[in-house]
Scaffold this motif. Sequence first.
Motif, PDB file in Angstrom:
ATOM      1  N   GLU A 287      -5.412   0.152  -6.359  1.00 27.71           N
ATOM      2  CA  GLU A 287      -5.035   1.298  -5.543  1.00 27.71           C
ATOM      3  C   GLU A 287      -4.735   2.484  -6.439  1.00 27.71           C
ATOM      4  O   GLU A 287      -4.160   2.307  -7.520  1.00 27.71           O
ATOM      5  CB  GLU A 287      -3.787   0.970  -4.701  1.00 27.71           C
TER       6      GLU A 287
ATOM      7  N   VAL B 175       0.127   5.255   0.943  1.00 24.41           N
ATOM      8  CA  VAL B 175      -0.824   6.302   1.325  1.00 24.41           C
ATOM      9  C   VAL B 175      -0.092   7.646   1.273  1.00 24.41           C
ATOM     10  O   VAL B 175       0.744   7.930   2.146  1.00 24.41           O
ATOM     11  CB  VAL B 175      -1.372   6.045   2.748  1.00 24.41           C
TER      12      VAL B 175
ATOM     13  N   LYS C 286      -8.471  -5.487   6.503  1.00 24.29           N
ATOM     14  CA  LYS C 286      -8.322  -4.036   6.740  1.00 24.29           C
ATOM     15  C   LYS C 286      -7.889  -3.759   8.185  1.00 24.29           C
ATOM     16  O   LYS C 286      -6.914  -3.046   8.430  1.00 24.29           O
ATOM     17  CB  LYS C 286      -9.651  -3.287   6.484  1.00 24.29           C
TER      18      LYS C 286
ATOM     19  N   TYR D 174      -7.441   8.816   2.287  1.00 23.92           N
ATOM     20  CA  TYR D 174      -7.284   7.504   1.667  1.00 23.92           C
ATOM     21  C   TYR D 174      -8.331   6.556   2.245  1.00 23.92           C
ATOM     22  O   TYR D 174      -8.400   6.354   3.453  1.00 23.92           O
ATOM     23  CB  TYR D 174      -5.877   6.981   1.956  1.00 23.92           C
TER      24      TYR D 174
ATOM     25  N   ILE E 119      -4.288  -6.519  -2.062  1.00 22.05           N
ATOM     26  CA  ILE E 119      -4.802  -5.288  -2.643  1.00 22.05           C
ATOM     27  C   ILE E 119      -5.189  -5.589  -4.092  1.00 22.05           C
ATOM     28  O   ILE E 119      -4.425  -6.173  -4.846  1.00 22.05           O
ATOM     29  CB  ILE E 119      -3.756  -4.141  -2.535  1.00 22.05           C
TER      30      ILE E 119
ATOM     31  N   SER F 256     -10.746   3.003   6.996  1.00 23.73           N
ATOM     32  CA  SER F 256     -11.178   1.727   6.427  1.00 23.73           C
ATOM     33  C   SER F 256     -12.677   1.614   6.622  1.00 23.73           C
ATOM     34  O   SER F 256     -13.209   2.003   7.663  1.00 23.73           O
ATOM     35  CB  SER F 256     -10.497   0.576   7.155  1.00 23.73           C
TER      36      SER F 256
ATOM     37  N   LEU G 103       0.851  -1.200   0.000  1.00 24.85           N
ATOM     38  CA  LEU G 103       0.000   0.000   0.000  1.00 24.85           C
ATOM     39  C   LEU G 103       0.878   1.240   0.000  1.00 24.85           C
ATOM     40  O   LEU G 103       1.967   1.225   0.576  1.00 24.85           O
ATOM     41  CB  LEU G 103      -0.803   0.073   1.296  1.00 24.85           C
TER      42      LEU G 103
ATOM     43  N   GLY H 185      -7.946   2.304  -1.882  1.00 23.57           N
ATOM     44  CA  GLY H 185      -7.346   0.991  -2.086  1.00 23.57           C
ATOM     45  C   GLY H 185      -8.444  -0.025  -1.834  1.00 23.57           C
ATOM     46  O   GLY H 185      -9.224   0.140  -0.902  1.00 23.57           O
TER      47      GLY H 185
ATOM     48  N   HIS I  20      -7.950   9.209  -2.585  1.00 25.61           N
ATOM     49  CA  HIS I  20      -7.255   7.984  -2.956  1.00 25.61           C
ATOM     50  C   HIS I  20      -8.019   6.802  -2.371  1.00 25.61           C
ATOM     51  O   HIS I  20      -8.555   6.916  -1.268  1.00 25.61           O
ATOM     52  CB  HIS I  20      -5.833   7.966  -2.379  1.00 25.61           C
TER      53      HIS I  20
ATOM     54  N   LEU J  86      -9.584   2.833   2.562  1.00 23.26           N
ATOM     55  CA  LEU J  86      -9.258   1.425   2.346  1.00 23.26           C
ATOM     56  C   LEU J  86     -10.567   0.638   2.396  1.00 23.26           C
ATOM     57  O   LEU J  86     -11.219   0.564   3.438  1.00 23.26           O
ATOM     58  CB  LEU J  86      -8.299   0.931   3.436  1.00 23.26           C
TER      59      LEU J  86
END
Lengths: 327, 307
Positions: free
Chosen positions: B218, B31, B47, B37, B215, B193, B29, B208, B206, B39
């Motif tokens: 992303e 970030v 996560k 971000y 993943i 998350s 990942l 992911g 962003h 997730l």
Amino acid sequence: MTFLQAAFSFLVFIAPMAGTGVWLLLRARRAAANSETGSLPFQPAAEAEPLRFLHRLNLSQRKVLKQQLQLGAALGTMLSWAFAYIFCMPLLGAGAGGPKWFNPSAWIWYTFLSNGIHTVQFLSTMVMLCAITTAAPLRLGYEALFYRTRPIRIGFLFWSKLLPTLVGLLAGAALGMALAFAILVAWKGQVWRNLPTTIPRALGPEDADIAQWYADLLVTSVPAACLSVLTSIGLLFTGTLALATSPLIRSKSTRTLPFLILPFFAVGFGLIQISAFAGERTAHLFRYLFIYMRLGPPPPYVFALVPVALSLAFIALARAFSDRMEV
Amino acid sequence: MSYALQTDSLVKTYGLGSKRIRAVDGLSLNVPEGSIYGLLGRNSSGKTTTIRMAMGLAQPTSGSIRVFGLNPSRDPERVRVLEQVGYVPEDKMLAGLTPRKLLELNRSFYPGTWSDDLARKVVRRLELPLDTSFMKLSLGNKTKSALAAAIAQRSRLLILDEPTTGLDPIALDELLRLLVEDCTAEGRTIFLSTHQLAEIEQIADHIGIMDRGRILLEGPLDDIRASFRRIIVTGAALPATHPGILSTKRLAHATQYVLQQEPERFTQELTSNGATVLESCPLSLNEIFIELCRTAEEEDEDEGAAA
């Protein structure tokens, strides 16, 4: 002991704790009632100037330490009361076995000391829970999630939990014993000074036990018995702590951890009980561990180093586990 | 570009032997600092385990995890990481406290960055009762307490694990505003998350997407949105495989493609080969997520069957 005596005895024991509990409950209710009528805005008081010896610690370390010192003091107070109470229980209803004895002072002294050396067994659950409470911010539930994610070293968290609790327990026990002796002297006088050095009358076969117990009483060492109480508390506490931090015990909840540790203690306690009365060979084990299971000749003082060394080993083990443990 | 959080081939396993579970399986990942971000992942996608490793609560089995270039697994680097990170865990219960006590306690851990004004603002905007015991607080109010404590820290990185649990739509809206207005305005990074895609779509720049510890995708949300497209085409000799195709579905009189890269180029190739494009539309984040997870699941099943 009659029912009334037992009830009175229980009331004496429970009254201060129940009083404190009621006071805390009322305080919580008052706070809840205040919150319903409308909260004050968030306006925290400025942090107090640290004590001189805490100057080297930062604010977060002082906060954690302060909490633990308060907890240690509360535990110590509770334990000293419990110790004093258990030692003094015979004074509240001492007459039950007394008539069989040839000397009231001997009977009081015997029951006082007998209760005293068994206090650790009576309070083992409390000591165990204290050890689990010590491990909680390192591994259990939201408390661990909170403290382990604050900018504070695991080592500091470990020692700041361990030392105040352990010192609180040991100081509480020592204070409780001192208090118990003070109560005994104030209430019954120095009973140990009034003991005949020999059994004053011929005892029949039915009194053989009493003769043996009295002989044991005469050779009992009070300082060794008191020291044994302290080393046993240390051993029990640190042993539980090592278990509670061990990766063998897989629990993430403060509620379930005692149940996972309990079987170890049930087995350990059972073994102690069996081997203590199984014969001379196993009785030696307790001498080496400086555990006074019953009145009698004291183990040499040098044996007190064994539980101390074991306790230190358990602490080192718990410290090593605390670095590796996952939440 | 500097990164607030980076993982490289991160693996976390639990259990032994046949009961061994790979909760995180080779995760990489990135970030970026200053980003929001998101997730995303289904339940048990790894996560929370990833976040726990970022917070030093769990040790990686292999691979690496870095927060501002520091290793969060070992003291003293761990402490330097935690000085810069605010964290709201999934489990939000500190027995015996009230939200006020929690804020006061948390305040003492961050004397350099903590803001009483911001704490008051969050409390007011989220309508958090300060003096009710945690035992009596609703789930939503527990979440608000943990959020207020973490936001008022004004940390460089705010890690929120399922931060919307129990929040009503108004509180949720306020929270999203607070995150955008007060956190990112100062260049702070937010890493959250969730499996609530609609909220993430409103604020994240962003994302992911994780599934079974890995993943799947992303990148910047706008780029991801632009690279995914669903087209329905008719024609002869339509390709079954192509690097840009994520999934193919045969309809009654046409074929539906879900494309995951360069959709315009693929469409041009099709039309130049005589195909007719009946429909072409972008995918929502929710559709992208479902397509990716389904495709990954089918691939795993195929691999399992082949093995």
